[in-house]
Design an enzyme around this catalytic site. Structure first.
Site, short mmCIF file in Angstrom:
data_model
loop_
_atom_site.label_atom_id
_atom_site.label_comp_id
_atom_site.label_asym_id
_atom_site.label_seq_id
_atom_site.Cartn_x
_atom_site.Cartn_y
_atom_site.Cartn_z
CG ASP A 475 -28.59 -28.77 -4.41
OD1 ASP A 475 -29.32 -29.33 -5.23
OD2 ASP A 475 -29.23 -28.79 -3.02
NE ARG A 479 -29.48 -31.41 0.50
CZ ARG A 479 -28.49 -30.93 0.98
NH1 ARG A 479 -27.66 -31.77 1.77
NH2 ARG A 479 -28.19 -29.79 0.66
CG ASP A 480 -35.72 -33.95 0.76
OD1 ASP A 480 -34.41 -33.50 1.01
OD2 ASP A 480 -36.64 -33.70 1.59
CD GLU A 481 -31.44 -28.64 -1.22
OE1 GLU A 481 -31.27 -29.09 -0.15
OE2 GLU A 481 -31.23 -27.33 -1.24
CG ASP A 488 -24.95 -24.46 -4.76
OD1 ASP A 488 -25.61 -23.41 -4.15
OD2 ASP A 488 -25.18 -25.35 -3.99
CD GLU A 745 -24.51 -29.74 1.62
OE1 GLU A 745 -24.75 -30.58 2.21
OE2 GLU A 745 -25.58 -28.79 1.39
CG HIS A 766 -23.21 -29.83 -2.35
ND1 HIS A 766 -24.50 -30.71 -2.06
CD2 HIS A 766 -24.11 -28.71 -2.05
CE1 HIS A 766 -25.50 -29.93 -1.75
NE2 HIS A 766 -25.13 -28.59 -1.74
#
Ligand code: BGC
Length: 864
Positions: A475, A479-481, A488, A745, A766
């Site tokens: 995605d 960040r923490d992802e 997506d 995003e 994103h």
């Protein structure tokens, strides 16, 4: 010569080594200097000795002359080859007049280790690998482990014919042999569900082996295996610490073989990389470098031993997609000092990757690098949207008296700005450079037009794709992802496959989706499955069907249908079991709806039901393409029954779709859910809504990927163009006019009236809202294929001309060869030039009618 065979590939690669397909598939493209050329037949020869090709005895396989126009997906038909065998092949083709092309230069493929019993290596681990007590952040973040260094020596005393290294890691690794790093892969072996599948890499190391003592080894970091993955500071998901596995086959001229494997004789230590984590960053202490650690003469007496673990029953798979590589570099374009001693470098482009820092100073000087996508109004970096990802690199100088250079190894960041503190003195502009890191998929599409902002949009879409295709489609990279979100990926896959050749990439990731599927049959939200959430969300779970279907359509690849078929059927059965009345009322999991739409929530049951019908339609097509006639009939019937249920439940006779949102019309129209005679009514309502919003879209992830297609398909391309050119919020150009260099995003990631959206979810890289890219290629440039075509067997050129553009020029390297269009407005006419590859057939759809053409260059003049 009438036809020329180009780009010969096996399983999507040129001369691959270490593949494990039993019956690999060949493909090529054709070129010709004559027009209207078609392939009428092909012949492939496969031999164990290239010298016997093309005219000698092809000892493994001679297909004979096969009457066919196919140029892809052609299976090897000879005896199965053994492990580590290299075989050679060549191909020639005939044109429509039965004139033969030349044979191509012999090509090869080489198998990897096909039998699990051939693996003798063990996983090696550095014993008691623990966070470095001297570094404060390792107390707070206990997943931060030093990278482990492994080495082993062995002797070679006979002439070597060839040598192959088969290697992998539970973690991420860099292989070394005799003082050299092998290959150019980054973050190998890539991300899979390590509980279910490990990918290994094969290296041709013939030239690296030396007579006498050799040193083999590697550096291993935590990566996805043991580092921070997803949110909420989750780490050590698959295991405690990195583990390396290496098996080297040295084949001698005399026909014997030595096999050197990682096992308990190996040694380990830690070095300058005190930790290196994808989300948290890397801490590199140059004082602890170990010069010569990977060479034979190195004294490793101070190194420790290793712990080992057996392979168990874990399936090993040959890595079958493009590796992650460090690619394009960026020089800094500006340097500011928003606070004394805090320097901010701008590299001009939001990327995924890392920065290289140069510095000279006393030993122990500690320089900190922090990364951000965007700046605060005061010029400092904006990091709130990174959530729990620290995204900080630390470089401790050795104090060599020379300039020292730091490039991290096992971390990556999503950033445009690099903040440097602790620098000895004032850094020059060239103290920082940045490098793009991602899956090295080959570019396949080019699009440009007379409008610079549209060109910028296309560029941002491509950067968004490149920054997020990193072993899996993620995605976001910052960040923490950084997870393989299915929703997506499915909204973007059509666009992705225009921009890059993603056949191998998505074939691999489709396996990850099946690995992540629940035992009951539900597709997950992310693959590999890495965060806890409820499965089978509409538009996310459906990715399990949509991605394989798209790969088949784009690349004519029925192999991916075979690979995924059982998994897809299990999904459909699961859906039907829980929703017997054909509306998606149960098991909608996390139910994200039309994620991040703007003030226009679409009914979630409606979205789900629409997707279920769409899945059934795609399943019917895939069943038919693979000869599953009964399943095709069954799914066709299921599609019409769900479509009927959809209409009964949500569509009124006057064309009103429940909720009256743009997305509700988009899914109904794009998925073919309403009768032909209703389409116009729905389209009119869609347009009315766009107009009522001042010609603005309100769609989220789901609706936006269909919006322009639907408008074009229903005769409203003018409205689609107006949305494309819309400059006020919400629109694509709005973010560009406010400095975007990737796709955001959210439509309102930053707005003049509200500033930044909530930092809890606001990525500036994103790709999902960039799914309009497919429409740029298909409808603006007009490069597509006929409705019932797969693999561009019937090319369809259907540009939607619009006054807003003076010219459009695009090309797409299809699986059948390059297709190009250019249209230009001149005086009272439009001149359209089309290039169709050899062996191609195309329908050219013009306002004046449809023309059928063959290969070559064609020009049309259209009065306007
Ligand atoms: C991700 C997405 C994803 C979504 C699910 C977000 O946190 O970044 O892009 O699809 O969650 O709704």
């Amino acid at each position: 010569m009438t036809l020329q065979v180009n780009k010969p590939r096996v399983e999507y690669f040129t001369n691959p080594i270490g593949i494990d397909a039993e019956r690999p598939r060949f493909s090529w493209i054709l070129a010709s200097d004559a027009a209207d050329q078609r392939q009428s037949a092909w012949q492939i020869r496969v031999a164990s000795d290239p010298a016997s090709l093309p005219d000698g005895t092809a000892d493994l396989w001679d297909s004979g002359k096969v009457t066919s126009r196919d140029t892809a997906g052609i299976h090897y038909g000879g005896p199965l080859t053994g492990s580590g065998e290299r075989v050679w092949w060549t191909v020639r083709v005939w044109n429509q007049d039965d004139e033969a092309s030349d044979w191509i230069e012999p090509q090869y493929w080489e198998t990897g280790l096909l039998d699990p019993l051939e693996w003798h290596a063990k996983w090696v681990m550095a014993p008691r690998l623990a966070p470095d007590a001297g570094i404060p952040e390792t107390e707070e973040l206990d997943g931060l482990l030093p990278a482990a260094y492994f080495r082993h020596t062995f002797n070679v005393e006979k002439p070597v014919r060839q040598a192959r290294l088969y290697a992998t890691c539970r973690g991420v690794y860099e292989p070394h042999l005799n003082g050299e790093r092998l290959g150019d892969q980054v973050f190998a072996p890539g991300w899979t569900d390590y509980f279910r599948r490990i990918q290994y890499q094969t290296y041709d190391v013939t030239a690296n082996i030396q007579q006498g003592t050799n040193a083999i080894g590697g550096i291993a970091g935590t990566g996805w295996f043991a580092g921070y993955v997803g949110w909420h500071k989750q780490c050590r998901m698959y295991g405690q610490s990195p583990q390396l596995l290496m098996q080297l086959h040295v084949d001698y001229e005399d026909g014997t073989r030595d096999i050197i494997v990682s096992d308990r004789d190996w040694q380990s230590t830690t070095g300058p990389i005190r930790y290196s984590d994808f989300q948290m960053g890397e801490y590199y202490d140059a004082r602890r470098e170990i010069p010569g650690w990977n060479t034979a003469g190195f004294d490793a007496s101070s190194w420790g031993g290793v712990e080992t673990a057996g392979l168990g029953y874990l399936p090993m798979y040959a890595d079958s997609s493009e590796p992650v590589r460090a690619m394009e570099s960026f020089a800094a374009v500006a340097r500011t000092e928003p606070e004394p001693g805090t320097f901010v470098f701008d590299i001009g482009q939001n990327i995924a990757g890392w920065a290289t820092l140069r510095a000279k100073g006393p030993a122990g000087t500690t320089i900190t690098l922090r990364f951000a996508e965007i700046l605060n109004p005061d010029g400092t970096i904006y990091t709130e949207n990174l959530r729990d990802a620290r995204v900080t690199d630390t470089f401790v100088l050795a104090g060599t008296g020379e300039e020292e250079v730091f490039t991290p190894r096992f971390t990556f960041h999503g950033f445009r700005y690099v903040e440097i503190t602790g620098y000895p003195g004032t850094p020059d502009l060239d103290a920082v450079t940045a490098t793009f890191v991602g899956s090295d998929t080959t570019p396949s599409g080019r699009f440009t037009c007379s409008d610079d902002l549209v060109n910028k949009l296309q560029q941002n879409i491509v950067y968004g794709q490149r920054g997020n295709f990193l072993s899996v489609p993620t995605d976001c990279p910052q960040r923490d992802e950084r997870l393989g979100w299915l929703g997506d990926a499915q909204v973007f896959v059509g666009t992705a496959s225009y921009n890059m050749d993603v056949a191998a990439f998505f074939t691999k990731w489709s396996r990850d989706m099946s690995d992540a599927q629940s035992p009951a049959g539900a597709y997950s939200n992310v693959a590999p499955r890495a965060v806890d959430s409820r499965d089978s969300a509409p538009a996310w779970a459906d990715c399990g069907v949509i991605v394989p279907w798209t790969m088949w359509k784009k690349y004519g690849d029925t192999g991916i249908i075979e690979q995924q078929w059982d998994s897809m059927e299990r999904w459909m059965a699961y859906w039907l079991k829980w929703n017997p009345n054909l509306l998606w009322q149960n098991k909608r999991g996390n139910d994200y709806g039309d994620w991040l739409s703007i003030g226009a929530d679409t009914d979630k049951e409606l979205i789900g039901t629409a997707y279920a019908a769409y899945d059934a339609k795609l399943m019917a097509q895939m069943a038919a393409a693979t000869g599953r006639e009964d399943r095709a009939t069954w799914y066709r019937d299921l599609h019409s029954r769900i479509a009927q249920a959809f209409c009964d439940a949500y569509v009124s006779d006057d064309g009103l779709v429940k909720g009256d949102t743009q997305t509700s019309y988009c899914v109904a129209l794009h998925f073919g859910l309403v009768p032909e005679n209703m389409r116009e009514k729905l389209a009119d309502r869609l347009v009315a809504d766009v107009r009522a919003k001042g010609t603005h879209l309100s769609t989220g992830f789901v609706g936006v990927s269909y919006l322009c297609h639907v408008l074009s398909a229903t005769g409203h391309s003018d409205v689609a163009y107006e949305l494309l050119h819309q400059e006020t919020y919400p629109s694509w150009k709005y973010s560009i006019l406010h400095g975007a260099t990737t796709i955001w995003e959210r439509w309102d990631g930053w707005t003049e009236h509200k500033g930044f959206q909530t930092p809890t979810m606001n990525s500036f890289n994103h790709y999902s809202l960039g799914s309009v890219g497919e429409w740029l290629f298909r409808s603006v440039a007009g490069i597509g294929q006929a409705e019932d075509s797969a693999g561009f067997v019937t090319i369809r050129i259907e540009p939607r001309f619009d006054d807003s553009l003076g010219f459009v020029e695009a090309s797409y390297d299809s699986i059948r060869g390059p297709i190009a269009t250019r249209w230009e407005r001149a005086g009272g006419e439009i001149r359209l030039k089309v290039e169709i590859p050899a062996n191609g057939d195309a329908e050219i759809v013009l306002p004046t009618g449809v023309e059928l053409v063959g290969s070559g260059t064609h020009e049309f003049v259209i009065p306007v």
